[in-house]
Design a protein around this motif. Structure first.
Motif: not given
Lengths: 632, 462
Positions: B326-333
């Protein structure tokens, strides 16, 4: 043992201002010139002002000089230019009555105490054994002794006139050129450069068919050049506008072999902003017409100046040329145009206070320093006059910064960069023109003028009152709040602007593009009636506050380099890492600050970085030698 | 002695295990110092090294005469050298130990250890390189990979300078129109209408904008793409980190929460430099040190260009995994399902939909299974991050980027004025400001250029 404190050589615009300023500051002054008729003469275009130049005239006036007052008393027509643009570049321009201007200036000189006028041709500059100025010697063998000389010789210095294939030694108007002086200056080891300028034919007023030209009327204005002038003169004369034709251009093209500019006879560079008609036709072949302004030289006289038609073609071709212009078919030429070449100093040889570096006591002002234009000359004359007296008194020189005045930019450009062509002032040369405007020249400079004794007490009191009113009104606008209520909303709608949510100062409302000081009156019922000149400053300062602030930041940014002094005794050849060109240029100019050094052409940012490093290591070394240990 | 006359020396190749390392000496005493430490194959001292010749020999300790390394020496006399001073370079065997010893003996013989970037600074001060070039040289030194080096060389040849010069030319042209109209109101000259000026300003803005974007993407080449490993404790982030870096660096234990501070290292994936960041596991904890580590991890994850969310494939997806996703939802990866060798209990259906569009790859840090696929996916992502750079990207460092952004902002202000109150002399202030910032990159001064532009463009002369 001296006859005078200061001798001013040349009574053109520079010489007159120099002599008046020095005499008003209490020095005993001799002013010499070669002909009684040539005092403050306008041998070229009979007009003053325009962008850049108008600001200079205002500054001369703010410092207590003479030019603004005299033109306000004598002009034939006045206009305010650039009104469609922002207030920083509004510029007065006036058609002068050159005869009346000369007469009026002569009167100012005549009534000035401490000032002696003398018609004479200076032949020699006297230098004592200490290599200091000692006086002058005239053609007639008279000697006058003084410790300070201000040279303001204009185009007379080694002047040569060219018309067609003819050329002869001469100053303007057939006055003799100062060949001797040129030789004497050359003998002192000066580098002289040769510049060229030119003028247009004068034609007879009665021979013009004005019906084929366009009228150019003057403006009715509530002010003049001087801060003391309340309004426009009555009975302004008309100027007229006409254009060259394809035929005019053909005449020029077919007669180029007779044009000294194109035969190689003239070698000196001319001003790019004031080219001859030959140059305009050849350089801009696509243009099918060029403007020709018909400008009367005096109120009652016959001569009309043809602005835009500067030429040195042979007289018969000039006649043909003039006749090809609508309205001038029958024109009689009273005096043909000509080109003139003259000597000037390389201005990097003078200090920012206009004293020549290699001869203490010798000041120069005007065209001799490589400038062009009456206003440029007058402002240098004023500054040279002031600085000559300061030197007599043993006081610090008076140097204006680029952020303080157009005059500061003018002199800084000259002594720092030199000039490749006759230098004319333009607003685009000025970095901070929103903060140094013509409406606030007095706020910038009149304190100084008063300190020097050039501004009379009465005028200074009026100025202080004006300044106080401006400050009070600016404070009132900032501190007076308008409530964000329904009543205000209605008023704001009437003003054509959007409502406010919370209480807002008048100053903030004035920042809105659609609100000016006048319309602001709808929500500002308690304001007092203020004089026009006060309002002008208040409105500009508050309306453009954001941009003025931006410019202040720019000034501050530049100040860091400007305030870093370079010691006078620096030996640039010993500065490690400087390019050879930089060593040469820096040694020649001897800039007093890093800011000035950075403006010298040929000095690269790398050179400045090197200089910074050098000065810094010098500082550190000095500290170490003094036993300071703060380097660790 | 004036500091700049001192002779300086440094190891001028990157630290680490290279085949060859270079020790460079620059300054008036460079040749003398070299003479003291260099011996020819017969063991004789060479008083004078032949300029431009490559000479084989050895370096000895100047005090004890002890043999240090076999080298090739190159002498470059002033002013035909990088710093325009005398320079000697010793090509030694790589390896930090040997290089350091060579440097030490050179310093014993009178050289001073160069400050970081001092060679470049001297080159700059000697007028050898201009501002933007000087910085490009520093970039060469710092370039982590071949692609970055290629970009730097491009800039040395004036890649950025020429692009900025083109934009500057338009700005100057626009200013010339405004200034000519202000200074010569009585002249019959054709200056641009306000709307045309606005249009030109708009073109400058979009030019600057694309240069800024270009620069931003090329920065990824120089500064690298930062990739953060995120996930709850003990899912194998550090093991994965070590596999990707290719050496044992992060301490790996079975005790959850071992990695408490941030560990990072460089690697190259598909020619793109990647700064891989290992973080403390993201979990709620009462241990103060670990808590600080977790906070730092969160910050790293936010600042990173890409994220690899690591999930233990041998256990079901739990709330802590979901929290990380959830915390990294906006980050491509990428979502790496680790420990696939222990039997997979997690598949795509177990990943909540809010995890975003991350590719899911099964890997095992222990067996190396899926690592190739992970690297490939990472490389693709890294290149999509820089795909706007095109074939000829321009190297822009932070200072230059800042100057470009300031130039653009000023131009936007100018456009705003031209569109609203239409006061050209106010717009001119912004345009001049814009020019000022561009000249911070080109190192030029605009005032004379402006005059030339005005007189070249318009027929002026009353």
């Amino acid at each position: 043992m001296y006859d005078y404190d200061i001798i001013v050589v040349g009574w053109g615009h520079a010489g007159c201002e120099a002599a008046l300023a020095a005499a008003r500051m209490g020095a005993n002054v001799l002013l010499t010139g070669s002909g009684w008729e040539t005092i403050a003469d306008m041998p070229c275009n009979p007009s003053l002002g325009g962008p850049g130049k108008a600001q200079i005239i205002r500054e001369i006036d703010a410092l207590g000089g003479e030019m603004a007052k005299i033109i306000d008393h004598t002009y034939l027509q006045i206009r305010l230019l650039n009104t469609g643009k922002g207030p920083a570049v509004h510029s007065l321009w006036a058609q002068a009555d050159k005869k009346a201007y000369t007469a009026q200036m002569r009167k100012s000189l005549e009534i000035q105490p401490n000032l002696t006028l003398r018609v004479s041709h200076v032949e020699r500059i006297l230098i004592n054994n200490e290599k200091e100025i000692d006086g002058i010697e005239t053609e007639a063998g008279e000697a006058y002794r003084a410790p300070i000389i201000i040279l303001a010789t204009g185009t007379y210095l080694g002047g040569t006139i060219y018309i067609g294939h003819e050329s002869y030694s001469s100053g303007p108007y057939g006055q003799p050129a100062s060949v001797g002086l040129s030789k004497i200056l050359g003998g002192l080891g000066f580098n002289l450069v040769r510049f060229k300028t030119g003028t247009s034919p004068r034609i007879a007023r009665h021979s013009i068919n004005y019906a084929r030209t366009k009228e150019q009327p003057g403006h009715e204005l509530p002010f003049g050049f001087s801060f003391e002038t309340p309004g426009t003169r009555k009975n302004q004369l008309l100027c007229h506008l006409t254009y060259t034709t394809p035929e005019t251009h053909n005449i020029i093209r077919t007669n180029l072999s007779a044009a000294p500019l194109y035969t190689g006879a003239i070698t000196g560079p001319g001003p790019r902003y004031c080219p001859s008609i030959e140059t305009k036709v050849m350089e801009f072949p696509d243009r099918d017409r060029h403007q020709i302004f018909l400008e009367p030289e005096t109120r009652d006289g016959e001569t009309v100046y043809l602005g835009g038609l500067s030429t040195s073609l042979p007289p018969d071709i000039q006649t043909e040329l003039v006749h090809s212009v609508p309205g001038l078919e029958e024109a009689e030429i009273i005096r043909p145009g000509y080109a003139i070449e003259y000597d000037c100093l390389v201005p990097t040889e003078i200090y920012p206070w206009l004293e020549v570096k290699r001869i203490p006591g010798l000041f120069t002002a005007g065209q001799i320093n490589g400038t062009s234009g009456y206003e440029e000359a007058a402002s240098q004359g004023l500054m040279a006059g002031i600085n000559a007296v300061l030197k007599l008194r043993g006081q610090e020189p008076f140097v204006l910064q680029r952020s303080q005045a157009y005059i500061g930019v003018l002199i800084d450009d000259l002594v720092t960069k030199g000039t490749q062509e006759p230098y004319r002032m333009m607003t685009s040369r000025v970095e901070y023109r929103l903060t140094i405007r013509q409406d606030n020249a007095d706020l910038r400079l009149t304190d100084k003028g008063f300190d020097f004794g050039l501004i009379p007490e009465k005028r200074y009191q009026m100025f202080k009152e004006k300044r106080m009113k401006i400050q009070n009104e600016l404070t009132r606008l900032k501190t007076t709040l308008v409530p964000g209520d329904k009543n205000t909303a209605k008023l704001l709608e009437k003003m054509g602007t959007t409502p406010i949510q919370t209480q807002t100062s008048l100053a903030d409302l004035l920042l809105r593009p659609e609100v000016d000081y006048e319309t602001l009156g709808i929500v500002d019922k308690n304001r007092n009636e203020l004089p026009r000149d006060v309002l002008l400053v208040v409105e500009i300062e508050s309306k453009y506050a954001g941009y003025i602030k931006k410019q202040m930041t720019q000034i501050e940014r530049a100040r860091r380099l400007e305030t870093r002094r370079i010691p006078r005794d620096i030996d640039y050849s010993q500065v490690y890492g400087l390019s050879r060109e930089a060593v040469e240029k820096l040694s020649e100019v001897q800039p007093d600050s890093l800011g000035r050094a950075a403006r010298i052409s040929g000095v690269s940012p790398a050179d400045i970085a090197t200089l910074i490093v050098h000065l810094e290591t010098g500082n550190r070394k000095r500290k170490q030698d003094n036993g300071d240990n703060d380097e660790t | 002695m004036v500091r700049d006359k001192e002779t300086i020396a440094a190891i001028s190749t990157p630290m680490g295990e290279g085949a060859i390392g270079i020790v460079r000496i620059s300054g008036v005493y460079a040749f003398d110092i070299a003479g003291k430490v260099f011996r020819d194959p017969s063991g004789q001292r060479k008083r004078k090294l032949r300029p431009w010749g490559v000479r084989y020999g050895s370096i000895v300790d100047c005090r004890t005469g002890e043999y240090i390394d076999e080298v090739l020496a190159v002498a470059m006399p002033a002013p035909y050298s990088f710093t325009r001073e005398d320079i000697v370079e010793f090509n030694c065997h790589g390896g930090t130990g040997v290089l350091t010893k060579v440097l030490e003996t050179v310093i014993k013989c009178g050289a001073r250890l160069a400050e970081p970037g001092e060679f470049t600074k001297r080159a700059f001060l000697a007028g050898r390189i201009d501002l933007s070039q000087a910085e490009a040289v520093i970039d060469v030194i710092r370039a982590k990979t071949d692609s970055a080096r290629r970009l730097s060389l491009e800039n040395l040849k004036g890649g950025l300078s020429s692009k900025v010069s083109m934009i500057r030319e338009s700005v100057l042209g626009l200013l010339a129109h405004i200034e000519a109209a202000i200074d010569f109101p009585q002249e019959d000259i054709e200056v641009l209408e306000i709307q045309d000026m606005a249009e030109q300003a708009g073109e400058v803005i979009s030019g600057l904008n694309s240069l800024i974007n270009l620069g931003k993407s090329s920065r990824i080449y120089r500064d690298g793409v930062s990739v953060v490993l995120a996930g709850k404790p003990n899912v194998g982030k550090s093991s994965l980190f070590n596999v990707l870096i290719g050496k044992q660096r992060a301490i790996v234990t079975h005790i959850p929460g071992t990695t408490r501070d941030i560990i990072d290292d460089w690697t190259t994936i598909k020619g793109v430099p990647v700064r891989l960041v290992d973080t403390a596991g993201m979990r709620k904890t009462e241990d103060l040190v670990e808590k600080l580590g977790v906070e730092a991890a969160n910050r790293q994850a936010e600042a990173a260009d890409l994220v690899i969310v690591v999930i233990d494939g041998s256990c079901p997806v739990d709330d802590e995994d979901k929290d990380t996703l959830f915390r990294t939802v906006d980050k491509p990866g990428i979502i790496a399902i680790n420990k696939c060798d222990l039997g997979v209990k997690v598949n795509e259906n177990n990943i909540p939909p809010y995890a975003g569009v991350k590719k899911i790859i099964q890997v095992s840090a222990r067996t190396g299974e899926g690592i190739d696929e992970l690297e490939k996916a990472l490389g693709e992502l890294a290149t999509t991050e820089i795909k706007d750079a095109g074939d000829n990207p321009v190297m822009v460092n932070l200072r230059q980027l800042e100057a470009l952004e300031n130039a653009m902002r000023s131009m936007e202000d100018a456009l705003n004025i031209l569109n609203s109150i239409k006061t050209t002399d106010l717009a001119a202030i912004d345009i001049q400001e814009s020019l000022f910032w561009l000249d911070q990159i080109t190192g030029r001064s605009a005032s004379d250029d402006l005059m030339d532009k005005i007189f070249g463009e318009f027929c002026i002369g009353k």
